[in-house]
Design a protein around this motif. Structure first.
Motif, mmCIF file in Angstrom:
data_model
loop_
_atom_site.group_PDB
_atom_site.id
_atom_site.type_symbol
_atom_site.label_atom_id
_atom_site.label_comp_id
_atom_site.label_asym_id
_atom_site.label_seq_id
_atom_site.Cartn_x
_atom_site.Cartn_y
_atom_site.Cartn_z
ATOM 1 N N ILE A 66 18.441 -3.414 -13.120
ATOM 2 C CA ILE A 66 17.518 -2.330 -13.422
ATOM 3 C C ILE A 66 16.954 -1.793 -12.107
ATOM 4 O O ILE A 66 16.448 -2.549 -11.273
ATOM 5 N N GLY A 67 17.071 -0.481 -11.921
ATOM 6 C CA GLY A 67 16.446 0.142 -10.757
ATOM 7 C C GLY A 67 14.953 0.319 -11.007
ATOM 8 O O GLY A 67 14.557 0.790 -12.072
ATOM 9 N N ILE A 68 14.133 -0.057 -10.043
ATOM 10 C CA ILE A 68 12.680 -0.046 -10.210
ATOM 11 C C ILE A 68 12.051 0.898 -9.196
ATOM 12 O O ILE A 68 12.379 0.864 -8.008
ATOM 13 N N TYR A 69 11.112 1.734 -9.711
ATOM 14 C CA TYR A 69 10.330 2.588 -8.816
ATOM 15 C C TYR A 69 8.871 2.493 -9.222
ATOM 16 O O TYR A 69 8.509 2.762 -10.370
ATOM 17 N N VAL A 70 8.028 2.059 -8.283
ATOM 18 C CA VAL A 70 6.600 1.872 -8.551
ATOM 19 C C VAL A 70 5.798 2.803 -7.660
ATOM 20 O O VAL A 70 5.946 2.781 -6.436
ATOM 21 N N GLU A 71 4.944 3.654 -8.295
ATOM 22 C CA GLU A 71 4.050 4.527 -7.546
ATOM 23 C C GLU A 71 2.690 3.848 -7.394
ATOM 24 O O GLU A 71 2.131 3.339 -8.373
ATOM 25 N N THR A 95 0.828 -1.210 0.000
ATOM 26 C CA THR A 95 0.000 0.000 0.000
ATOM 27 C C THR A 95 0.863 1.262 0.000
ATOM 28 O O THR A 95 0.413 2.333 0.398
ATOM 29 N N HIS A 96 2.100 1.133 -0.453
ATOM 30 C CA HIS A 96 3.016 2.285 -0.500
ATOM 31 C C HIS A 96 3.909 2.156 -1.722
ATOM 32 O O HIS A 96 3.974 1.089 -2.353
ATOM 33 N N ASP A 97 4.577 3.215 -2.082
ATOM 34 C CA ASP A 97 5.482 3.181 -3.217
ATOM 35 C C ASP A 97 6.604 2.169 -2.980
ATOM 36 O O ASP A 97 6.999 1.903 -1.838
ATOM 37 N N VAL A 98 7.113 1.590 -4.073
ATOM 38 C CA VAL A 98 8.089 0.500 -3.973
ATOM 39 C C VAL A 98 9.363 0.862 -4.735
ATOM 40 O O VAL A 98 9.313 1.383 -5.857
ATOM 41 N N THR A 99 10.491 0.580 -4.105
ATOM 42 C CA THR A 99 11.803 0.716 -4.748
ATOM 43 C C THR A 99 12.489 -0.639 -4.709
ATOM 44 O O THR A 99 12.546 -1.276 -3.650
#
Length: 420
Positions: free
Chosen positions: A228-233, A197-201
Protein backbone atom coordinates in the motif's frame (compact mmCIF):
# COMPACT_ATOMS: atom_id res chain seq x y z
CA UNK A 1 49.22 -100.16 11.37
CA UNK A 2 46.70 -98.83 8.93
CA UNK A 3 43.90 -99.53 11.40
CA UNK A 4 45.59 -97.48 14.04
CA UNK A 5 46.05 -94.68 11.60
CA UNK A 6 42.37 -94.76 10.70
CA UNK A 7 41.32 -94.55 14.29
CA UNK A 8 43.72 -91.69 14.88
CA UNK A 9 42.27 -89.72 11.97
CA UNK A 10 38.74 -90.14 13.28
CA UNK A 11 39.81 -88.96 16.69
CA UNK A 12 41.45 -85.91 15.25
CA UNK A 13 38.38 -85.13 13.13
CA UNK A 14 36.13 -85.38 16.13
CA UNK A 15 38.37 -83.11 18.10
CA UNK A 16 38.28 -80.48 15.32
CA UNK A 17 34.48 -80.62 15.20
CA UNK A 18 34.29 -80.20 18.94
CA UNK A 19 36.59 -77.23 18.78
CA UNK A 20 34.45 -75.60 16.06
CA UNK A 21 31.28 -75.99 18.05
CA UNK A 22 33.03 -74.59 21.04
CA UNK A 23 34.03 -71.55 18.99
CA UNK A 24 30.47 -71.06 17.68
CA UNK A 25 29.12 -71.41 21.18
CA UNK A 26 31.68 -68.90 22.43
CA UNK A 27 30.61 -66.43 19.75
CA UNK A 28 26.92 -66.88 20.62
CA UNK A 29 27.66 -66.44 24.30
CA UNK A 30 29.73 -63.34 23.53
CA UNK A 31 26.92 -61.88 21.42
CA UNK A 32 24.38 -62.60 24.14
CA UNK A 33 26.64 -61.02 26.72
CA UNK A 34 27.11 -57.99 24.44
CA UNK A 35 23.38 -57.70 23.92
CA UNK A 36 22.81 -58.00 27.65
CA UNK A 37 25.41 -55.35 28.38
CA UNK A 38 24.11 -53.15 25.55
CA UNK A 39 20.55 -53.41 26.81
CA UNK A 40 21.68 -52.58 30.28
CA UNK A 41 23.70 -49.55 29.14
CA UNK A 42 21.35 -48.41 26.31
CA UNK A 43 17.90 -49.84 26.98
CA UNK A 44 14.83 -49.46 24.75
CA UNK A 45 12.63 -46.62 26.03
CA UNK A 46 9.31 -45.02 25.14
CA UNK A 47 8.87 -41.24 25.03
CA UNK A 48 5.93 -38.93 24.23
CA UNK A 49 6.34 -35.88 21.97
CA UNK A 50 3.55 -33.27 21.93
CA UNK A 51 2.59 -30.38 19.67
CA UNK A 52 4.22 -31.43 16.41
CA UNK A 53 2.89 -29.05 13.71
CA UNK A 54 1.25 -30.71 10.72
CA UNK A 55 2.23 -29.47 7.27
CA UNK A 56 -0.40 -29.49 4.54
CA UNK A 57 0.59 -30.61 1.04
CA UNK A 58 -1.29 -30.89 -2.25
CA UNK A 59 -3.81 -28.15 -1.38
CA UNK A 60 -4.42 -27.76 -5.09
CA UNK A 61 -6.82 -30.70 -4.91
CA UNK A 62 -9.28 -28.26 -3.28
CA UNK A 63 -8.22 -24.87 -4.59
CA UNK A 64 -8.44 -25.98 -8.22
CA UNK A 65 -12.09 -26.81 -7.61
CA UNK A 66 -12.79 -23.32 -6.18
CA UNK A 67 -12.72 -24.38 -2.55
CA UNK A 68 -10.94 -23.02 0.47
CA UNK A 69 -10.83 -24.81 3.79
CA UNK A 70 -10.81 -24.31 7.52
CA UNK A 71 -8.91 -26.74 9.76
CA UNK A 72 -11.20 -27.96 12.51
CA UNK A 73 -8.80 -30.40 14.14
CA UNK A 74 -5.34 -31.80 13.51
CA UNK A 75 -3.09 -28.76 13.18
CA UNK A 76 -0.80 -30.46 15.69
CA UNK A 77 -0.29 -34.08 16.71
CA UNK A 78 1.16 -36.01 19.62
CA UNK A 79 3.22 -39.15 19.11
CA UNK A 80 4.80 -41.92 21.15
CA UNK A 81 8.27 -43.03 20.05
CA UNK A 82 9.96 -46.31 21.00
CA UNK A 83 13.69 -46.90 20.52
CA UNK A 84 17.12 -46.88 22.06
CA UNK A 85 17.50 -44.42 24.92
CA UNK A 86 20.60 -42.89 23.34
CA UNK A 87 18.54 -42.01 20.27
CA UNK A 88 15.11 -41.20 21.68
CA UNK A 89 16.36 -39.01 24.51
CA UNK A 90 18.37 -36.88 22.13
CA UNK A 91 15.38 -36.03 19.93
CA UNK A 92 12.88 -33.12 19.98
CA UNK A 93 9.70 -32.34 18.04
CA UNK A 94 11.80 -30.70 15.30
CA UNK A 95 13.25 -34.14 14.49
CA UNK A 96 9.86 -35.33 13.21
CA UNK A 97 7.88 -34.51 10.11
CA UNK A 98 4.06 -34.54 10.21
CA UNK A 99 2.23 -34.27 6.88
CA UNK A 100 -1.43 -34.14 5.82
CA UNK A 101 -1.68 -34.97 2.11
CA UNK A 102 -4.87 -33.43 0.70
CA UNK A 103 -4.76 -35.82 -2.23
CA UNK A 104 -5.90 -38.42 0.31
CA UNK A 105 -8.95 -36.37 1.43
CA UNK A 106 -11.82 -38.65 2.38
CA UNK A 107 -15.53 -38.21 1.65
CA UNK A 108 -16.01 -37.03 5.26
CA UNK A 109 -13.38 -34.28 4.76
CA UNK A 110 -10.65 -35.96 6.79
CA UNK A 111 -6.99 -36.30 5.78
CA UNK A 112 -4.73 -38.99 7.30
CA UNK A 113 -1.67 -37.62 9.09
CA UNK A 114 1.68 -39.34 8.45
CA UNK A 115 4.54 -38.82 10.91
CA UNK A 116 8.11 -39.82 10.12
CA UNK A 117 11.47 -39.21 11.76
CA UNK A 118 13.99 -37.12 9.87
CA UNK A 119 16.74 -39.54 11.02
CA UNK A 120 17.07 -42.98 12.64
CA UNK A 121 13.91 -43.97 10.76
CA UNK A 122 14.63 -47.71 10.82
CA UNK A 123 15.50 -47.67 14.54
CA UNK A 124 12.30 -46.05 15.83
CA UNK A 125 8.73 -47.18 16.27
CA UNK A 126 6.30 -44.21 16.00
CA UNK A 127 2.68 -44.35 17.18
CA UNK A 128 0.19 -41.50 16.69
CA UNK A 129 -1.93 -40.29 19.61
CA UNK A 130 -5.70 -39.84 19.59
CA UNK A 131 -5.49 -37.37 16.70
CA UNK A 132 -4.41 -39.20 13.58
CA UNK A 133 -6.37 -37.27 10.93
CA UNK A 134 -6.79 -33.64 10.02
CA UNK A 135 -10.44 -32.69 9.92
CA UNK A 136 -11.36 -29.77 7.66
CA UNK A 137 -14.40 -27.78 6.60
CA UNK A 138 -14.63 -26.88 2.94
CA UNK A 139 -15.63 -23.33 2.14
CA UNK A 140 -16.40 -21.32 -0.97
CA UNK A 141 -13.75 -18.91 -2.21
CA UNK A 142 -15.12 -15.36 -2.43
CA UNK A 143 -13.71 -11.95 -3.35
CA UNK A 144 -14.52 -8.72 -1.52
CA UNK A 145 -13.35 -5.12 -1.83
CA UNK A 146 -12.05 -3.78 1.49
CA UNK A 147 -11.25 -0.11 2.27
CA UNK A 148 -7.73 0.90 3.28
CA UNK A 149 -7.10 2.67 6.59
CA UNK A 150 -3.73 4.28 7.28
CA UNK A 151 -2.50 3.88 10.87
CA UNK A 152 0.14 6.34 12.08
CA UNK A 153 2.51 5.32 14.87
CA UNK A 154 4.35 7.71 17.15
CA UNK A 155 3.93 11.41 17.97
CA UNK A 156 4.68 14.03 15.33
CA UNK A 157 6.87 17.03 16.08
CA UNK A 158 5.66 19.90 18.28
CA UNK A 159 3.26 22.29 16.57
CA UNK A 160 2.03 19.69 14.07
CA UNK A 161 -0.69 17.05 13.79
CA UNK A 162 -1.50 14.32 11.29
CA UNK A 163 -3.91 15.83 8.77
CA UNK A 164 -4.87 13.65 5.83
CA UNK A 165 -3.52 10.11 5.61
CA UNK A 166 -4.30 8.40 2.30
CA UNK A 167 -3.50 4.99 0.88
CA UNK A 168 -3.01 3.94 -2.72
CA UNK A 169 -5.04 1.97 -3.62
CA UNK A 170 -7.81 3.00 -1.26
CA UNK A 171 -9.67 -0.26 -1.92
CA UNK A 172 -8.09 -3.72 -2.03
CA UNK A 173 -9.66 -6.81 -3.57
CA UNK A 174 -9.29 -9.73 -1.17
CA UNK A 175 -9.96 -13.38 -2.07
CA UNK A 176 -10.29 -16.24 0.38
CA UNK A 177 -12.63 -18.46 2.41
CA UNK A 178 -16.08 -16.96 2.82
CA UNK A 179 -16.17 -17.69 6.57
CA UNK A 180 -13.02 -15.58 7.08
CA UNK A 181 -13.92 -12.70 4.78
CA UNK A 182 -17.54 -12.33 5.95
CA UNK A 183 -16.29 -10.21 8.91
CA UNK A 184 -13.61 -8.30 7.00
CA UNK A 185 -13.82 -4.57 7.75
CA UNK A 186 -10.61 -2.86 6.68
CA UNK A 187 -7.09 -3.15 5.37
CA UNK A 188 -4.54 -1.46 7.62
CA UNK A 189 -1.20 -0.09 6.56
CA UNK A 190 1.11 1.48 9.15
CA UNK A 191 3.66 4.29 9.01
CA UNK A 192 5.93 5.74 11.70
CA UNK A 193 5.62 9.53 12.09
CA UNK A 194 7.44 9.93 15.41
CA UNK A 195 9.11 13.36 15.57
CA UNK A 196 8.25 14.19 11.94
CA UNK A 197 7.50 17.80 10.92
CA UNK A 198 6.96 17.28 7.18
CA UNK A 199 4.74 15.27 4.89
CA UNK A 200 5.54 11.54 4.72
CA UNK A 201 5.60 9.08 1.83
CA UNK A 202 5.99 5.35 2.57
CA UNK A 203 4.78 1.84 1.75
CA UNK A 204 3.55 -1.06 3.87
CA UNK A 205 2.11 -4.54 3.43
CA UNK A 206 -1.70 -4.80 3.63
CA UNK A 207 -3.07 -6.46 6.78
CA UNK A 208 -6.73 -7.49 7.05
CA UNK A 209 -8.84 -6.79 10.18
CA UNK A 210 -12.37 -7.69 11.22
CA UNK A 211 -15.09 -5.60 12.90
CA UNK A 212 -13.59 -6.30 16.34
CA UNK A 213 -10.15 -5.04 15.25
CA UNK A 214 -8.77 -8.59 15.21
CA UNK A 215 -6.30 -9.55 12.54
CA UNK A 216 -7.56 -12.00 9.91
CA UNK A 217 -4.62 -14.12 8.85
CA UNK A 218 -4.51 -17.21 6.65
CA UNK A 219 -2.31 -18.56 3.90
CA UNK A 220 -5.52 -18.97 1.90
CA UNK A 221 -6.17 -15.22 1.75
CA UNK A 222 -4.84 -13.35 -1.26
CA UNK A 223 -4.67 -9.59 -1.92
CA UNK A 224 -4.67 -8.05 -5.38
CA UNK A 225 -1.71 -5.90 -4.29
CA UNK A 226 1.36 -6.68 -2.24
CA UNK A 227 1.89 -3.15 -0.89
CA UNK A 228 0.00 0.00 0.00
CA UNK A 229 1.36 3.40 -0.96
CA UNK A 230 1.07 5.82 1.97
CA UNK A 231 0.92 9.62 1.93
CA UNK A 232 0.56 11.54 5.20
CA UNK A 233 0.00 15.32 5.32
CA UNK A 234 1.12 17.17 8.45
CA UNK A 235 -0.92 20.24 9.44
CA UNK A 236 0.12 23.02 11.78
CA UNK A 237 -1.77 23.41 15.06
CA UNK A 238 -3.46 26.40 16.70
CA UNK A 239 -5.26 27.03 20.00
CA UNK A 240 -8.70 28.58 19.41
CA UNK A 241 -11.66 29.62 21.57
CA UNK A 242 -14.66 27.37 22.13
CA UNK A 243 -18.03 29.04 21.84
CA UNK A 244 -20.92 27.19 23.48
CA UNK A 245 -24.34 28.55 24.44
CA UNK A 246 -27.75 27.26 25.48
CA UNK A 247 -31.30 27.51 24.21
CA UNK A 248 -34.68 27.15 25.87
CA UNK A 249 -35.94 27.94 29.35
CA UNK A 250 -36.11 25.67 32.37
CA UNK A 251 -39.46 24.32 33.49
CA UNK A 252 -42.17 26.46 35.02
CA UNK A 253 -41.19 27.96 38.38
CA UNK A 254 -37.52 27.13 37.74
CA UNK A 255 -34.64 29.46 36.98
CA UNK A 256 -31.22 29.09 35.38
CA UNK A 257 -28.75 30.26 38.01
CA UNK A 258 -25.51 29.62 36.09
CA UNK A 259 -24.20 28.16 32.82
CA UNK A 260 -20.54 27.35 32.30
CA UNK A 261 -18.17 24.98 30.49
CA UNK A 262 -14.49 24.00 30.54
CA UNK A 263 -12.10 24.21 28.81
CA UNK A 264 -12.69 27.47 27.00
CA UNK A 265 -10.02 26.72 24.39
CA UNK A 266 -8.90 23.74 22.38
CA UNK A 267 -6.07 22.94 19.98
CA UNK A 268 -6.95 22.16 16.38
CA UNK A 269 -5.03 21.55 13.18
CA UNK A 270 -5.78 22.55 9.60
CA UNK A 271 -4.10 23.44 6.30
CA UNK A 272 -2.41 26.85 6.35
CA UNK A 273 -5.10 28.61 4.29
CA UNK A 274 -7.81 27.44 6.73
CA UNK A 275 -5.87 27.88 9.96
CA UNK A 276 -5.03 31.54 9.31
CA UNK A 277 -8.70 32.57 9.37
CA UNK A 278 -9.73 30.35 12.29
CA UNK A 279 -10.06 31.93 15.74
CA UNK A 280 -12.88 29.97 17.35
CA UNK A 281 -14.98 26.81 17.14
CA UNK A 282 -18.74 27.23 17.66
CA UNK A 283 -20.45 24.13 19.02
CA UNK A 284 -24.12 23.23 18.87
CA UNK A 285 -26.23 24.88 21.56
CA UNK A 286 -27.24 22.93 24.65
CA UNK A 287 -31.01 22.73 25.13
CA UNK A 288 -32.25 23.50 28.65
CA UNK A 289 -35.90 23.55 27.63
CA UNK A 290 -38.19 22.34 30.41
CA UNK A 291 -35.41 21.17 32.76
CA UNK A 292 -36.08 21.08 36.50
CA UNK A 293 -32.72 19.63 37.59
CA UNK A 294 -29.12 20.66 37.17
CA UNK A 295 -27.57 19.82 33.80
CA UNK A 296 -24.12 18.20 33.82
CA UNK A 297 -22.69 16.48 30.78
CA UNK A 298 -19.42 15.86 28.96
CA UNK A 299 -19.68 17.14 25.40
CA UNK A 300 -17.70 14.74 23.18
CA UNK A 301 -15.62 16.86 20.82
CA UNK A 302 -14.94 13.85 18.60
CA UNK A 303 -18.66 13.95 17.74
CA UNK A 304 -18.71 17.70 17.09
CA UNK A 305 -19.26 19.01 13.59
CA UNK A 306 -16.03 20.89 12.90
CA UNK A 307 -15.40 23.16 9.92
CA UNK A 308 -14.14 21.47 6.77
CA UNK A 309 -10.48 20.42 6.93
CA UNK A 310 -10.27 21.12 10.68
CA UNK A 311 -9.36 18.35 13.13
CA UNK A 312 -8.70 18.04 16.84
CA UNK A 313 -4.97 18.11 17.55
CA UNK A 314 -4.81 17.45 21.29
CA UNK A 315 -5.39 13.79 22.14
CA UNK A 316 -5.68 14.61 25.84
CA UNK A 317 -8.69 16.95 25.61
CA UNK A 318 -11.72 15.62 23.81
CA UNK A 319 -14.47 16.35 26.35
CA UNK A 320 -16.03 19.70 27.15
CA UNK A 321 -17.55 19.61 30.63
CA UNK A 322 -20.84 21.54 30.62
CA UNK A 323 -22.74 22.50 33.77
CA UNK A 324 -25.98 24.43 34.18
CA UNK A 325 -27.38 25.10 37.67
CA UNK A 326 -31.16 25.17 37.78
CA UNK A 327 -33.07 26.13 40.92
CA UNK A 328 -36.71 26.29 41.87
CA UNK A 329 -38.14 29.82 42.10
CA UNK A 330 -39.41 30.64 45.59
CA UNK A 331 -41.00 33.68 47.22
CA UNK A 332 -39.44 35.30 50.23
CA UNK A 333 -40.67 38.22 52.35
CA UNK A 334 -38.07 40.80 53.33
CA UNK A 335 -38.87 43.09 56.25
CA UNK A 336 -37.38 46.55 56.74
CA UNK A 337 -37.93 49.59 58.92
CA UNK A 338 -38.28 53.34 58.33
CA UNK A 339 -34.57 53.91 58.75
CA UNK A 340 -33.93 51.71 55.68
CA UNK A 341 -36.06 53.97 53.43
CA UNK A 342 -34.41 56.70 51.40
CA UNK A 343 -36.32 59.88 50.47
CA UNK A 344 -35.92 61.31 46.95
CA UNK A 345 -37.26 64.51 45.38
CA UNK A 346 -37.47 66.55 48.57
CA UNK A 347 -36.73 69.88 46.84
CA UNK A 348 -38.86 71.80 49.40
CA UNK A 349 -36.97 70.36 52.36
CA UNK A 350 -40.09 69.00 53.96
CA UNK A 351 -40.02 67.21 57.22
CA UNK A 352 -41.27 63.71 56.47
CA UNK A 353 -43.25 61.89 59.13
CA UNK A 354 -44.03 58.25 58.50
CA UNK A 355 -47.11 56.48 59.76
CA UNK A 356 -46.95 54.64 62.98
CA UNK A 357 -45.92 51.29 61.45
CA UNK A 358 -42.57 50.08 62.63
CA UNK A 359 -41.92 47.55 59.80
CA UNK A 360 -42.61 47.26 56.11
CA UNK A 361 -41.95 44.42 53.68
CA UNK A 362 -41.38 43.45 50.05
CA UNK A 363 -41.95 40.02 48.45
CA UNK A 364 -39.04 38.74 46.35
CA UNK A 365 -39.23 35.90 43.81
CA UNK A 366 -36.10 34.06 42.64
CA UNK A 367 -33.84 31.04 43.09
CA UNK A 368 -33.97 29.82 46.64
CA UNK A 369 -30.21 30.09 47.13
CA UNK A 370 -30.44 33.82 46.36
CA UNK A 371 -33.66 35.06 47.90
CA UNK A 372 -33.18 33.20 51.15
CA UNK A 373 -29.77 34.77 51.74
CA UNK A 374 -30.25 38.26 50.33
CA UNK A 375 -30.42 41.43 52.47
CA UNK A 376 -33.04 44.11 52.01
CA UNK A 377 -30.29 46.72 51.91
CA UNK A 378 -29.32 45.40 48.47
CA UNK A 379 -32.69 46.57 47.20
CA UNK A 380 -32.16 50.11 48.66
CA UNK A 381 -35.89 50.88 49.25
CA UNK A 382 -36.91 54.50 48.61
CA UNK A 383 -39.89 56.81 48.17
CA UNK A 384 -40.25 59.72 45.74
CA UNK A 385 -41.98 62.89 46.96
CA UNK A 386 -41.21 64.99 43.92
CA UNK A 387 -44.00 67.52 43.31
CA UNK A 388 -45.91 66.69 46.45
CA UNK A 389 -47.28 69.52 48.61
CA UNK A 390 -47.37 69.70 52.36
CA UNK A 391 -49.88 67.41 53.99
CA UNK A 392 -50.73 63.73 54.09
CA UNK A 393 -49.94 61.41 51.17
CA UNK A 394 -49.83 57.69 50.34
CA UNK A 395 -46.71 56.76 48.40
CA UNK A 396 -45.28 53.56 46.96
CA UNK A 397 -42.06 52.06 48.10
CA UNK A 398 -39.59 51.64 45.22
CA UNK A 399 -36.65 49.15 45.15
CA UNK A 400 -33.55 48.58 43.08
CA UNK A 401 -33.66 45.86 40.38
CA UNK A 402 -31.36 42.92 41.11
CA UNK A 403 -30.24 40.24 38.70
CA UNK A 404 -32.22 36.95 38.79
CA UNK A 405 -34.63 38.28 41.44
CA UNK A 406 -38.04 39.89 40.96
CA UNK A 407 -39.90 41.96 43.50
CA UNK A 408 -43.42 40.60 43.41
CA UNK A 409 -45.09 43.26 45.54
CA UNK A 410 -44.20 46.31 47.56
CA UNK A 411 -45.98 47.98 50.43
CA UNK A 412 -47.48 51.49 50.38
CA UNK A 413 -47.08 53.79 53.27
CA UNK A 414 -48.65 57.01 54.55
CA UNK A 415 -46.49 60.05 55.09
CA UNK A 416 -47.03 63.60 56.27
CA UNK A 417 -45.03 66.40 54.73
CA UNK A 418 -44.44 69.45 56.91
CA UNK A 419 -42.91 72.71 55.79
CA UNK A 420 -40.79 75.07 57.81
Amino acid sequence: MSLKNGKGCCAMENQKNNNMWMKVLSVIIAVLIWLLVANINDPVVTKRFSGIPVRVINEGVLTQKGYAYEILDGEEVNITVKGKASIVNSMSITDFRAVADFSKLSVVDAVPIDVTAKKYTDQLDITLGNTNTMKIKKDEVVSVSVPVNIITKGKVGDGYAVGRATGTPNLVKVSGPENLLSDAKEIRAEVNVDGITHDVTATDKPVLYDEDSKKISSNQIEFDTSSIGIYVELWKTKTVDIRLDYTGKPGKDYHLTSFDYEPKQITVAAPDDVLGNLDSITLNNISLEGLTDNYEKDFDMTQAVLPDNVILANDDIHDIKVKATIEKITSHKLNFSKKDIQIRGNENNYTVDFDKKNEYFITVDGPSSLVETTDVKKFAPWIDITGLSAGEHEVAIHVKDLDRMTVGSTAKLKITLKGD
